[in-house]
Enzyme design. Structure first.
Site, mmCIF file in Angstrom:
data_model
loop_
_atom_site.group_PDB
_atom_site.id
_atom_site.type_symbol
_atom_site.label_atom_id
_atom_site.label_comp_id
_atom_site.label_asym_id
_atom_site.label_seq_id
_atom_site.Cartn_x
_atom_site.Cartn_y
_atom_site.Cartn_z
ATOM 1 N N HIS A 175 1.684 5.788 -6.790
ATOM 2 C CA HIS A 175 1.353 4.433 -6.342
ATOM 3 C C HIS A 175 0.999 4.410 -4.860
ATOM 4 O O HIS A 175 1.756 4.942 -4.039
ATOM 5 C CB HIS A 175 2.527 3.482 -6.603
ATOM 6 C CG HIS A 175 2.782 3.259 -8.068
ATOM 7 N ND1 HIS A 175 3.539 4.136 -8.819
ATOM 8 C CD2 HIS A 175 2.349 2.298 -8.919
ATOM 9 C CE1 HIS A 175 3.565 3.695 -10.080
ATOM 10 N NE2 HIS A 175 2.855 2.591 -10.162
ATOM 11 N N ASP B 243 -2.016 3.832 -8.187
ATOM 12 C CA ASP B 243 -2.098 2.471 -8.718
ATOM 13 C C ASP B 243 -1.609 1.421 -7.721
ATOM 14 O O ASP B 243 -0.863 1.720 -6.783
ATOM 15 C CB ASP B 243 -1.216 2.350 -9.974
ATOM 16 C CG ASP B 243 -1.842 3.022 -11.193
ATOM 17 O OD1 ASP B 243 -2.824 3.764 -11.030
ATOM 18 O OD2 ASP B 243 -1.325 2.794 -12.297
ATOM 19 N N ASP B 244 -2.022 0.191 -7.995
ATOM 20 C CA ASP B 244 -1.499 -1.040 -7.386
ATOM 21 C C ASP B 244 -2.060 -1.357 -6.001
ATOM 22 O O ASP B 244 -1.662 -2.338 -5.391
ATOM 23 C CB ASP B 244 0.036 -1.047 -7.294
ATOM 24 C CG ASP B 244 0.718 -1.005 -8.647
ATOM 25 O OD1 ASP B 244 0.010 -0.915 -9.661
ATOM 26 O OD2 ASP B 244 1.956 -1.046 -8.687
ATOM 27 N N HIS C 192 -1.760 -7.943 -11.836
ATOM 28 C CA HIS C 192 -0.762 -7.048 -12.400
ATOM 29 C C HIS C 192 0.193 -7.660 -13.429
ATOM 30 O O HIS C 192 1.406 -7.394 -13.407
ATOM 31 C CB HIS C 192 0.064 -6.427 -11.259
ATOM 32 C CG HIS C 192 0.579 -5.045 -11.557
ATOM 33 N ND1 HIS C 192 1.789 -4.814 -12.192
ATOM 34 C CD2 HIS C 192 0.067 -3.824 -11.334
ATOM 35 C CE1 HIS C 192 1.989 -3.518 -12.302
ATOM 36 N NE2 HIS C 192 0.944 -2.892 -11.798
ATOM 37 N N TYR D 46 1.953 -1.164 -16.162
ATOM 38 C CA TYR D 46 3.146 -0.688 -16.891
ATOM 39 C C TYR D 46 2.779 0.208 -18.086
ATOM 40 O O TYR D 46 3.644 0.559 -18.891
ATOM 41 C CB TYR D 46 4.020 -1.863 -17.376
ATOM 42 C CG TYR D 46 4.202 -2.928 -16.337
ATOM 43 C CD1 TYR D 46 5.021 -2.716 -15.216
ATOM 44 C CD2 TYR D 46 3.518 -4.144 -16.421
ATOM 45 C CE1 TYR D 46 5.149 -3.687 -14.230
ATOM 46 C CE2 TYR D 46 3.644 -5.114 -15.442
ATOM 47 C CZ TYR D 46 4.465 -4.878 -14.350
ATOM 48 O OH TYR D 46 4.579 -5.826 -13.365
ATOM 49 N N HIS E 82 -7.329 -2.416 -12.316
ATOM 50 C CA HIS E 82 -5.902 -2.483 -12.701
ATOM 51 C C HIS E 82 -5.458 -3.945 -12.811
ATOM 52 O O HIS E 82 -4.314 -4.254 -12.493
ATOM 53 C CB HIS E 82 -5.092 -1.721 -11.650
ATOM 54 C CG HIS E 82 -3.684 -1.357 -12.053
ATOM 55 N ND1 HIS E 82 -3.349 -0.847 -13.285
ATOM 56 C CD2 HIS E 82 -2.509 -1.423 -11.365
ATOM 57 C CE1 HIS E 82 -2.037 -0.626 -13.330
ATOM 58 N NE2 HIS E 82 -1.510 -0.969 -12.184
HETATM 59 ZN ZN LIG Z 1 0.547 -0.899 -11.650
#
Ligand SMILES: [Zn+2]
Length: 216
Positions: free
Chosen positions: A169, A25-26, A79, A116, A75
């Site tokens: 991540h 993610d991210d 965020h 989250y 995503h």
């Molecule tokens: Zn995230």
């Protein structure tokens, strides 16, 4: 009834396997390239839930993720916790990110992961109405808060069972910090999972297996 063995379509539905889906993610960030190098070394495919503003910054990494046959999911744009924004804002976050990805790849994701893991029924329905499937995880590596690779490996070993989706991540913003521990630990984590007999799949392959879909 036949099984379809084609590029990208695994005949998983009728086979008993221990499946594992690695998700990142991210990103994208510069760490993503290091992670892609490691995955390439093992010929493992993963799923990347990317943030729209990082897609704008690193379109070439998005191209590489796709070229190397990994799966890309949405995503959000920057965020937020989607429970703290309006439905109009959530829709904007999702559509803008899908458009940024489409601009680079000429195709849009159909998977979404809430930042989250915060999601409620109303946002779930909205995400669905936009044509996306919401994906969470059942193994949280907590890699954003762990400073030692041995601790990260230990956590994954403890929590992983058959048919797990592991959250890691590759992005270093949005609260994740430097990703050096994730990069350093990843080969050991993969070695362990291979030794334990796991088969690595992307999220669409995972869904195919879990919902017993023969072909999608
Ligand atoms: Zn995230």
């Amino acid at each position: 009834m036949s099984l379809f063995i084609e590029r990208g379509v695994l005949p998983l539905a009728n086979i008993q396997q221990k499946l594992i889906a690695l998700t990142f993610d991210d990103g994208p960030s510069l760490y993503t390239n290091q992670i892609l190098d490691i995955l390439d070394g093992y010929t493992i495919k993963a799923t990347f839930f990317v943030v729209g503003e990082a897609v704008k910054k690193y379109p070439e990494i998005i191209r590489r993720i796709k070229k190397e046959n990994h799966v890309i999911g949405n995503h959000t744009w920057n965020h937020p916790s989607i429970l703290e924004i309006s439905s109009v804002e959530l829709s904007d976050q999702i559509v803008k990110t899908n458009e940024a990805i489409k601009e680079v790849l000429n195709e849009e994701p159909i998977l979404f992961r809430a930042p989250y893991g915060s999601i409620d029924n109303e946002s779930f329905q909205l995400i669905r109405s936009l044509g996306l499937t919401s994906v969470l995880w059942n193994v949280d590596s907590l890699d954003w808060s762990i400073n030692e690779s041995s601790a990260l490996e230990k956590r994954i070993k403890k929590d992983t069972v058959s048919d797990s989706i592991i959250l890691l991540h590759d992005g270093n913003q949005y609260g994740s910090g430097p990703r050096d521990v994730t990069v350093k630990s990843l080969p050991q984590i993969i070695d362990y999972l291979i030794k334990e007999g796991y088969t690595f799949v992307t999220i669409p392959e995972f869904h195919q297996h879990c919902f017993k879909i023969e072909k999608w």
